[in-house]
Scaffold this motif. Structure first.
Motif, PDB file in Angstrom:
ATOM      1  N   ALA A   1      17.156 -18.876  -2.015  1.00 38.55           N
ATOM      2  CA  ALA A   1      18.068 -18.264  -1.049  1.00 38.55           C
ATOM      3  C   ALA A   1      17.351 -17.246  -0.172  1.00 38.55           C
ATOM      4  O   ALA A   1      16.674 -16.347  -0.677  1.00 38.55           O
ATOM      5  CB  ALA A   1      19.222 -17.594  -1.784  1.00 38.55           C
ATOM      6  N   VAL A   2      17.516 -17.394   1.132  1.00 35.07           N
ATOM      7  CA  VAL A   2      16.952 -16.459   2.102  1.00 35.07           C
ATOM      8  C   VAL A   2      18.080 -15.973   3.005  1.00 35.07           C
ATOM      9  O   VAL A   2      18.882 -16.784   3.496  1.00 35.07           O
ATOM     10  CB  VAL A   2      15.864 -17.130   2.969  1.00 35.07           C
ATOM     11  N   CYS A   3      18.148 -14.672   3.231  1.00 37.94           N
ATOM     12  CA  CYS A   3      19.177 -14.122   4.109  1.00 37.94           C
ATOM     13  C   CYS A   3      18.802 -14.381   5.564  1.00 37.94           C
ATOM     14  O   CYS A   3      17.727 -13.993   6.028  1.00 37.94           O
ATOM     15  CB  CYS A   3      19.343 -12.627   3.855  1.00 37.94           C
TER      16      CYS A   3
ATOM     17  N   ARG B   1      24.668 -14.032   5.818  1.00 41.22           N
ATOM     18  CA  ARG B   1      24.625 -15.495   5.872  1.00 41.22           C
ATOM     19  C   ARG B   1      23.286 -15.951   5.305  1.00 41.22           C
ATOM     20  O   ARG B   1      22.248 -15.337   5.572  1.00 41.22           O
ATOM     21  CB  ARG B   1      24.774 -15.965   7.322  1.00 41.22           C
ATOM     22  N   TRP B   2      23.294 -17.042   4.545  1.00 37.74           N
ATOM     23  CA  TRP B   2      22.145 -17.445   3.758  1.00 37.74           C
ATOM     24  C   TRP B   2      21.736 -18.880   4.057  1.00 37.74           C
ATOM     25  O   TRP B   2      22.545 -19.700   4.479  1.00 37.74           O
ATOM     26  CB  TRP B   2      22.457 -17.271   2.269  1.00 37.74           C
ATOM     27  N   ARG B   3      20.461 -19.181   3.806  1.00 41.92           N
ATOM     28  CA  ARG B   3      19.930 -20.525   3.993  1.00 41.92           C
ATOM     29  C   ARG B   3      18.922 -20.834   2.892  1.00 41.92           C
ATOM     30  O   ARG B   3      18.511 -19.948   2.138  1.00 41.92           O
ATOM     31  CB  ARG B   3      19.251 -20.655   5.366  1.00 41.92           C
ATOM     32  N   PHE B   4      18.513 -22.098   2.832  1.00 45.47           N
ATOM     33  CA  PHE B   4      17.530 -22.533   1.843  1.00 45.47           C
ATOM     34  C   PHE B   4      16.122 -22.152   2.302  1.00 45.47           C
ATOM     35  O   PHE B   4      15.771 -22.300   3.478  1.00 45.47           O
ATOM     36  CB  PHE B   4      17.610 -24.044   1.647  1.00 45.47           C
ATOM     37  N   ALA B   5      15.313 -21.681   1.369  1.00 43.53           N
ATOM     38  CA  ALA B   5      13.947 -21.229   1.678  1.00 43.53           C
ATOM     39  C   ALA B   5      13.003 -22.423   1.734  1.00 43.53           C
ATOM     40  O   ALA B   5      12.173 -22.626   0.854  1.00 43.53           O
ATOM     41  CB  ALA B   5      13.485 -20.221   0.623  1.00 43.53           C
ATOM     42  N   ASP B   6      13.108 -23.203   2.807  1.00 45.37           N
ATOM     43  CA  ASP B   6      12.307 -24.435   2.889  1.00 45.37           C
ATOM     44  C   ASP B   6      10.879 -24.190   3.363  1.00 45.37           C
ATOM     45  O   ASP B   6      10.080 -25.130   3.452  1.00 45.37           O
ATOM     46  CB  ASP B   6      12.987 -25.457   3.800  1.00 45.37           C
ATOM     47  N   GLU B   7      10.521 -22.929   3.650  1.00 42.68           N
ATOM     48  CA  GLU B   7       9.161 -22.634   4.083  1.00 42.68           C
ATOM     49  C   GLU B   7       8.236 -22.266   2.931  1.00 42.68           C
ATOM     50  O   GLU B   7       7.083 -21.912   3.135  1.00 42.68           O
ATOM     51  CB  GLU B   7       9.167 -21.472   5.104  1.00 42.68           C
TER      52      GLU B   7
END
Length: 362
Positions: free
Chosen positions: A9-11, A57-63
């Motif tokens: 999880a990344v903000c 708001r959060w997203r997947f840490a695809d990096e």
């Protein structure tokens, strides 16, 4: 509390807003007269309430450069036959989150005659609707009011990718208590869930006095209680995948989407807990995505348990499970316990041959 799964999880962005600003400048814009009536009464009671609501708001840490390690940890798993009563609140040691069974448009139907889980929760916490109005008006980069975005791939197939972007909204005032099955003075039990609310609302708003109008008014008076004390809750708004069709097998990509969404949402809640210096993170959930979206209940139970474990959630509580649901719940718990260390979760799920269901219409 620390768990490697939290790294999923990344903000994306965050914002703090004063309760008074939302009350004065961004009130809910109800189309439904019954909802508006109760909101106005509650808003008058709490017109002087202060505090700050935190929006993230959060997203997947695809990096990430290294693979994400999903290592299960001990998590307390419970089920409660009641729907959310919000009796569990933050303590000195714990941070408590209640799931919002969100649409991809954040609180997108709060103002309508709809009255499923999302709309009930925004009715109980009207400033969630104000958050939606605020985000629409302010156009803050990274805080577009979407719990899911779509992107087209650049490959030859030009597929549409669904990307989860859950919201966490902390310290939301609780103004109206909802009982979806109120007992009337004649001893009968009514129901205001789903289209039942719409029907009762139609009669309650009728200009003509009738027995149906009197009954509708009684139903609402017993179903909705204005709360005079000041109480706040933390809301995790996630849209479950809805791309499948009844009886089709889940594809690997669909299972990955479900896993990703839960890792981001639960991981974000765990990170918010750590940032607030609390030791334990508690999630209250239920049949998330298993109604109109048609997801398989056993799969959703199992995945929520698994993602709670790998993100360091201390306790997860499933609400509103029927007798049949409880059997499915226990099957999911057993399957998770039978999964061997080192098993790739997606391979394990594919082997179960889970299938989509036809979504119900509330």
């Amino acid at each position: 509390m620390k768990a490697k799964g939290q790294k999923a999880a990344v903000c994306m962005a965050k914002k703090s807003v004063k309760v008074q600003e939302l009350i004065k400048n961004f009130p809910p814009e109800y189309k439904n007269a019954s909802k508006r009536k109760y909101y106005e009464k509650a808003a008058y009671i709490h017109r002087h309430q202060k505090g700050i609501i935190k929006i993230s708001r959060w997203r997947f840490a695809d990096e990430r450069k290294s693979p994400l390690e999903l290592i299960q940890q001990a998590t307390v798993i419970e089920n409660d036959p009641k729907f959310f009563d919000y009796s569990d609140n933050d303590t000195e040691d714990s941070r408590v989150f209640y799931l919002n069974f969100a649409d991809p448009l954040l609180f997108g139907y709060y103002d309508t005659n709809l009255f499923a889980q999302d709309e009930i929760q925004t009715f109980e916490h009207p400033l969630l609707a104000s958050v939606s109005e605020y985000l629409e008006a302010k156009k803050i980069s990274g805080l577009e009011p979407l719990t899911e975005v779509k992107e087209r791939t650049n490959d030859e197939k030009h597929r549409i990718l669904h990307i989860p972007t859950p919201y966490i909204i902390e310290n939301v005032p609780y103004w109206i208590q909802v009982n979806t099955n109120p007992v009337l003075k004649n001893g009968k039990t009514a129901n205001v869930y789903g289209r039942n609310f719409s029907i009762a609302s139609k009669y309650a708003e009728s200009e003509t006095e009738s027995e149906d109008k009197q009954i509708a008014r009684e139903i609402f008076s017993r179903a909705f209680t204005l709360i005079e004390r000041e109480e706040k809750h933390n809301i995790l708004a996630m849209a479950a995948p809805s791309s499948g069709y009844g009886n089709d097998l889940y594809t690997e990509q669909e299972l990955i989407l479900l896993l990703t969404c839960l890792l981001v949402g639960f991981g974000g809640a765990a990170k918010c807990t750590s940032e607030s210096k609390k030791k334990e993170c508690v999630i209250h959930t239920g049949n998330w995505g298993c109604g109109a979206f048609g997801n398989d209940k056993e799969l959703v139970y199992l995945m929520q348990m698994f993602c709670a474990s790998v993100t360091g959630i201390s306790k997860i509580v499933f609400h509103g499970l029927s007798i049949t649901d409880k059997v499915i719940f226990e099957n999911a718990r057993k399957k998770l316990a039978d999964m061997k260390d080192g098993d790739r979760i997606i391979d394990f799920l594919l082997a179960q041959e889970y299938r989509w269901h036809f979504g119900d219409v509330c």
